[in-house]
Design an enzyme around this catalytic site. Structure first.
Site, short mmCIF file in Angstrom:
data_model
loop_
_atom_site.label_atom_id
_atom_site.label_comp_id
_atom_site.label_asym_id
_atom_site.label_seq_id
_atom_site.Cartn_x
_atom_site.Cartn_y
_atom_site.Cartn_z
N ARG A 1 0.84 -1.19 0.00
CA ARG A 1 0.00 0.00 0.00
C ARG A 1 0.88 1.24 0.00
O ARG A 1 1.91 1.28 0.71
CB ARG A 1 -0.88 0.06 1.27
CG ARG A 1 -2.11 -0.80 1.25
CD ARG A 1 -3.15 -0.34 0.23
NE ARG A 1 -4.36 -1.14 0.27
CZ ARG A 1 -4.55 -2.26 -0.42
NH1 ARG A 1 -3.63 -2.73 -1.24
NH2 ARG A 1 -5.69 -2.93 -0.32
N GLU B 1 -4.20 7.28 -5.28
CA GLU B 1 -4.40 6.49 -6.50
C GLU B 1 -5.67 6.90 -7.21
O GLU B 1 -6.69 7.09 -6.53
CB GLU B 1 -4.44 5.00 -6.15
CG GLU B 1 -3.10 4.50 -5.65
CD GLU B 1 -3.06 3.01 -5.33
OE1 GLU B 1 -4.08 2.32 -5.50
OE2 GLU B 1 -2.00 2.53 -4.90
N HIS C 1 -1.22 -0.37 -9.61
CA HIS C 1 -1.85 -1.25 -8.59
C HIS C 1 -2.43 -2.52 -9.23
O HIS C 1 -3.63 -2.77 -9.17
CB HIS C 1 -2.93 -0.49 -7.81
CG HIS C 1 -3.22 -1.09 -6.47
ND1 HIS C 1 -3.59 -0.36 -5.37
CD2 HIS C 1 -3.20 -2.39 -6.04
CE1 HIS C 1 -3.79 -1.15 -4.33
NE2 HIS C 1 -3.55 -2.40 -4.72
C1 DGY Z 1 -5.58 -6.12 -2.16
O1 DGY Z 1 -6.29 -7.12 -2.32
O2 DGY Z 1 -5.47 -5.56 -1.09
C2 DGY Z 1 -4.80 -5.63 -3.36
O3 DGY Z 1 -4.17 -4.46 -3.14
C3 DGY Z 1 -5.66 -5.61 -4.59
O4 DGY Z 1 -5.72 -6.94 -4.96
#
Ligand code: DGY
Length: 325
Positions: free
Chosen positions: A238, A267, A286
């Site tokens: 993240r 984002e 992402h």
């Molecule tokens: C999640 O699942 O947290 C990812 O960032 C997206 O698949």
């Protein structure tokens, strides 16, 4: 009357086809445009179940406007977009989609590591833009991956899957985690190191943590200064775990060698973001879990969690408050 559910993004027909038998299903009808906040607020007034994506901020003010809400099923393993505390306080269940995306995200993470180390994007651009005039000794040279030390920050499911891939490249493995993982240490031949030490000795550092109050800005100026000048930092977890301003400075001043980023604090990352001006940054939008099979599994699991919660069963992927803080 059938219980109402709202799905915040258009999902494939085969994922939702059975739902209308027992539920009054409403769904945002766009695939690539997120539901506007005001539409979501309106929809929340009546729903008992919400299936959402990481693009929706399910915060306290939204939850307060959903008096009938019983369950929020996130189609992601990360759930930093949901105020789990506020939901739990009101008896609303929160679920996520762990497990099904582990291997796919580890694949992408290792791919990004390779691409960043070996300057693959830059090299492609070099060729396509007509700069390739000859082969030369130090042209587009990068860092070796085989035999290098990989530091994994956060040895959860995806961290472990990444370690398995790295073993195939004869990498030396170290990790930092809130709790020691003795079994995995033996199984994977991975050594625990305090964070500072891991940053000092690793050639590649991969951030594999959830974003929580404790992990926010965990990698800042001080931590980047500990890293080797030849080190590569990879983040597929993240944005918000790494301080992007500090990262920009470290990359610009060549205090670290390169970064591979699949995630950003904001984002989509604004196109004028300073990190996008640097040649030693490889960026992706992402896509860690973005294989067709995995996204279908994530959507299916989110629906299953939603249905379980609404039919009185304990959903298989209930997010527990103490784990989400
Ligand atoms: C999640 O699942 O947290 C990812 O960032 C997206 O698949």
């Amino acid at each position: 009357m059938k219980p109402k559910i709202y799905i915040t993004r258009k999902l494939p027909e085969q994922i939702i086809k059975g739902l209308s038998r027992n539920y009054d299903v409403r769904m945002w009808d766009q695939e690539d445009i997120p539901v506007p906040r005001e539409v979501l607020i309106e929809e929340m007034k009546e729903v008992e179940g919400l299936l959402c994506l990481l693009t929706e901020q399910i915060d306290e003010s939204l939850i307060e406007q959903a008096p009938n809400l019983k369950i929020i099923a996130n189609m992601a393993v990360g759930h930093n977009n949901i105020d789990v505390q506020s939901a739990t306080k009101r008896g609303i269940m929160v679920t996520n989609t762990p497990g099904v995306l582990t291997e796919t995200t580890a694949d992408l993470t290792f791919g990004l590591l390779l691409a960043t180390a070996r300057r693959m994007m830059e090299a492609e651009d070099y060729l396509r833009s007509g700069k390739w005039e000859t082969w030369s000794p130090m042209q587009l040279t990068g860092q070796d991956v085989h035999g290098a030390t990989l530091g994994i920050i956060g040895l959860g499911r995806i961290g472990e899957a990444l370690a398995k891939r790295a073993k195939g490249f004869d990498m030396n493995l170290v990790y930092f985690n809130r709790n020691r993982k003795y079994e995995q240490e033996k199984e994977l031949g991975i050594e625990y190191q305090p964070l500072e030490k891991l940053l000092q000795i690793s050639d590649f550092v991969c951030v594999m943590l959830p974003l929580t109050a404790e992990t926010a800005y965990m990698i800042g100026k001080e931590q980047l200064e500990l890293m080797k000048g030849t080190a590569v930092l990879i983040n597929t977890a993240r944005g918000g775990i790494i301080d992007e301003k500090a990262l920009y400075q470290a990359l610009e001043n060549r205090e670290i060698w390169a970064a591979g980023l699949d995630v950003f604090e904001e984002e989509p990352v604004p196109l004028d973001h300073p990190l996008l001006t640097l040649p030693n940054v490889v960026t992706l939008p992402h896509i860690g879990s973005a294989s067709i099979a995995t996204r279908m599994k994530m959507a299916t699991l989110a629906v299953q969690n939603l249905v379980d919660g609404l039919s009185g069963d304990t959903p298989r992927n209930l997010v527990l408050l103490n784990k989400s803080k």
